[in-house]
Write an enzyme that holds these catalytic residues in place. Structure first.
Site, PDB file in Angstrom:
ATOM      1  N   GLU A  42       0.875  -1.166   0.000  1.00  0.00           N
ATOM      2  CA  GLU A  42       0.000   0.000   0.000  1.00  0.00           C
ATOM      3  C   GLU A  42       0.914   1.218   0.000  1.00  0.00           C
ATOM      4  O   GLU A  42       1.846   1.278   0.815  1.00  0.00           O
ATOM      5  CB  GLU A  42      -0.889   0.037   1.246  1.00  0.00           C
ATOM      6  CG  GLU A  42      -1.862   1.202   1.194  1.00  0.00           C
ATOM      7  CD  GLU A  42      -2.654   1.442   2.474  1.00  0.00           C
ATOM      8  OE1 GLU A  42      -2.298   0.858   3.525  1.00  0.00           O
ATOM      9  OE2 GLU A  42      -3.618   2.222   2.420  1.00  0.00           O
ATOM     10  N   ARG A 269       5.961 -12.689   9.212  1.00  0.00           N
ATOM     11  CA  ARG A 269       6.675 -11.455   8.904  1.00  0.00           C
ATOM     12  C   ARG A 269       7.965 -11.396   9.715  1.00  0.00           C
ATOM     13  O   ARG A 269       8.133 -12.113  10.706  1.00  0.00           O
ATOM     14  CB  ARG A 269       5.784 -10.257   9.222  1.00  0.00           C
ATOM     15  CG  ARG A 269       5.453 -10.103  10.701  1.00  0.00           C
ATOM     16  CD  ARG A 269       5.080  -8.674  11.092  1.00  0.00           C
ATOM     17  NE  ARG A 269       4.949  -7.758  10.013  1.00  0.00           N
ATOM     18  CZ  ARG A 269       3.776  -7.279   9.579  1.00  0.00           C
ATOM     19  NH1 ARG A 269       2.654  -7.670  10.140  1.00  0.00           N
ATOM     20  NH2 ARG A 269       3.734  -6.412   8.605  1.00  0.00           N
ATOM     21  N   LYS A 279       4.935   0.596  10.933  1.00  0.00           N
ATOM     22  CA  LYS A 279       4.808   1.727  10.024  1.00  0.00           C
ATOM     23  C   LYS A 279       4.298   2.952  10.772  1.00  0.00           C
ATOM     24  O   LYS A 279       4.703   4.070  10.486  1.00  0.00           O
ATOM     25  CB  LYS A 279       3.810   1.384   8.910  1.00  0.00           C
ATOM     26  CG  LYS A 279       4.449   1.028   7.588  1.00  0.00           C
ATOM     27  CD  LYS A 279       3.384   0.985   6.490  1.00  0.00           C
ATOM     28  CE  LYS A 279       3.955   0.440   5.202  1.00  0.00           C
ATOM     29  NZ  LYS A 279       2.936   0.310   4.146  1.00  0.00           N
TER      30      LYS A 279
END
Length: 566
Positions: A42, A269, A279
């Site tokens: 994204e 992850r 983030k």
RNA sequence: UGUCCUGUGGUGUAAUUGGCAACACGUCUGAUUCUGGAUCAGAAGAGUUCAGGUUCGAGACCUGACAGGACAACCA
């Protein structure tokens, strides 16, 4: 001949579980033997080392099996996204060494098709418009342990749903007034199957489609369909999407019209100790100016690591080393640091630099003479050649390399001992000069002219070799020392420091006056060097012809510190 | 007190689909070296979360516990 076949099978066999899935699919002839992956960020932030794992996995898997990888921006939420991020992401993927050729896509490319698909679901009685507000819908959703409640709007007629959805699209309603939902199962133990929202109203201009749309599809309603339309065979994502898979498959079932179907596969992850990867937190650090930007060398972002001096190869090797599984754990940054050292050791130009200078006067060395010494550019690689390093009567050595009262096991310079100046001469400390406060201002040594080049003809040995820089023939530079990325799990001694505070107080040390040998004058931005005995450094982009600025990429392993600690 | 996922040396991963648990990082020795780096040689460190079961044989299969994670955004 049959032996060859067996052999090649053995070679292909991978212990990466995703590769094994691909191999099985290939073997069973699924999807006509195609392998097609995608990397779908994204554009709402910069890529970090965690994304690097995903990039290497997606591009790497396709490469290994002769397939293709698309780059696709998952831009279904205009309120968070921006072209700044799109550009940086493309740059970072390229820098890592991967190519999507002409296969650059955006979820927003599919907004029309997605809309048509939504209309089809409404016509099939599988989607409905809900007028309730977010809070009500959320309450009706139940909890993971309690089933949800049926919405009163669930039984609307197809015509009414169609009409309302068109009016949503036409902008007749305000944000939050209507949503389109799939009609699945409000009692499902999987929350994502309880009539998930497909479209919401957002009157925010989109970075690509402008104000064409005021309704936007949700992630779940876009991702799988995009995969399908692009012919993706293996849709690799992280573990948190595992519970989304039944929904992913539900949409594909509604869409597919042949044997082909994309398959979602999840992996864990990357987590690194001493490293903030969220983030949200990274954005906070940038916005609140705790760092100089997304590419601040302390950031675990790809561009931060690049500026710090990491090479693409080292990051790719790191990704290989950590492997791919579904087990969540925390990888030790030591593994990352090993990967850069390994790579830089092979390629970095050696250079001598003094970070914390102590002046040394060679009392038996004539004044005003510049003696050019030959130094090897990389002991691991003779093809990198040699250079000349000027030696003069006055030089600087590292403060740490001299101790007036040496502890045992200290091999370096102290009164009366002899050491080698790398590529130059043997020197012996004869005198220590102090100011009125008792602080050492300089030391006096004598050198053995016969040891020129670094070896004495009489074969005598010295305990150690130290680096040095001429006090008159040198380049002055600023050196910036960064702490290991930075910390969520605080390093010892910082346990109650907020990580942002840690950034301010402990994470960056600027040494404005360091002396480097003249060789470095021609260094270019991002050139990598090994400052002998100190670590790997690169030339920062802040450098100007008047003032060189170096970042420390990573320290060399320091066994002396360990000896001291014992 | 739901559903799904995951438990192998300090850390990250392997184990030819049931055959005496391997590799890398880290740690520690020693050799070598004009970097206390690198290189080379070697060592220590797990009996695979636990308890049953199937089997000549289980880290792998079955049952049941326990532990950790994910899921209740009109985020992705």
């Amino acid at each position: 001949m049959s032996e060859n076949v067996i052999e090649s099978e053995n070679v292909v066999k991978s212990n990466n579980f995703i590769h094994q899935i691909v191999e099985e699919d290939l073997k069973s002839g699924k999807n006509d033997g195609r392998v097609h992956t995608r990397f779908p960020p994204e554009p709402n932030g910069y890529l970090h080392i965690g994304h690097a794992k995903s990039i290497c996995l997606n591009f790497g898997t396709a490469q290994k099996y002769g397939g293709l990888t698309n780059l696709r921006f998952d831009d279904t939420n205009p309120s968070k996204e921006d072209t700044e991020y799109v550009d940086s992401i493309m740059e970072d993927v390229r820098w890592l060494g991967f190519s999507w050729d002409d296969r650059l896509f955006y979820a927003s490319d599919y907004f029309d098709k997605l809309f048509d698909f939504a209309v089809k679901l409404i016509r099939d009685g599988k989607a409905y418009v809900d007028d309730q507000n977010a809070e009500t819908i959320s309450q009706q959703k139940g909890t993971p342990t309690r089933p949800g409640l049926i919405s009163p709007m669930r039984s609307r007629s197809v015509e009414e749903n169609l009409d309302l959805f068109m009016r949503m699209k036409a902008g007749e309603f305000n944000e939050g007034q209507r949503v389109l939902r799939a009609k699945i199962d409000m009692a499902s133990p999987n929350m994502h199957m309880r009539d998930p929202i497909l479209y919401r109203i957002m009157k925010t201009p989109h970075h690509r489609t402008g104000d064409k749309w005021c309704i936007y599809p949700m992630y779940d309603f876009a991702h799988g369909q995009c995969d399908y339309w692009e012919g993706i065979t293996h849709s690799i994502c992280t573990l948190e999407f595992e519970v989304h898979r039944p929904l992913y498959d539900w949409f594909i079932d509604e869409l597919k019209d042949s044997e082909y179907r994309p398959r979602q596969i999840e992996f864990s992850r990357l987590n690194l100790n001493y490293t903030v990867m969220s983030k949200r937190k990274l954005l906070e650090l940038v916005k609140d100016n705790h760092v100089s930007g997304w590419d601040d060398p302390r950031m675990p972002t790809i561009c931060g690591l690049r500026r710090r001096g990491y090479t693409p190869e080292s990051i790719r090797n790191f990704a290989d080393r950590i492997g791919v599984t579904k087990t969540d754990g925390i990888t030790d940054v030591a593994l990352l640091e090993y990967s850069v050292r390994e790579d830089l050791n092979k390629r970095a130009q050696r250079v001598m630099g003094v970070l914390n200078p102590l002046k040394v006067v060679i009392t038996n060395c004539p004044e005003g003479v510049v003696d050019q010494m030959e130094a090897v550019n990389n002991p691991e690689d003779a093809s990198m050649g040699t250079r000349l390093v000027p030696f003069t009567r006055e030089i600087y050595i590292e403060c740490d390399d001299f101790m007036e009262v040496p502890p045992k096991k200290f091999y370096r310079l102290s009164p009366g001992t002899e050491v080698r100046l790398r590529y130059a001469y043997f020197i012996t400390c004869t005198n220590v000069v102090k100011d009125e406060n008792g602080e050492i201002t300089e030391i006096h040594c004598t050198y053995d002219p016969a040891s020129r080049g670094g070896n004495s003809p009489d074969g005598r040995k010295v305990k150690s070799t130290i680096h040095w820089v001429s006090a008159t023939e040198n380049v002055e530079a600023e050196v910036r020392l960064y702490d290991r990325l930075f910390s969520d799990e605080e390093p010892d001694g910082h346990k109650d420091l907020d990580f942002k505070e840690f950034m301010n107080h402990e994470s960056l040390q600027v040494l404005p006056k360091c002396y480097i040998e003249p060789f470095v004058k021609d260094a270019k931005v991002l050139d990598n060097f090994q400052f002998e005995r100190l670590g790997y450094f690169n030339v920062d982009q802040d450098s100007t012809p008047e003032k060189l600025v170096f970042n420390r990429t990573v320290q060399l392993k320091d066994t002396w510190t360990k000896v001291q600690q014992k």
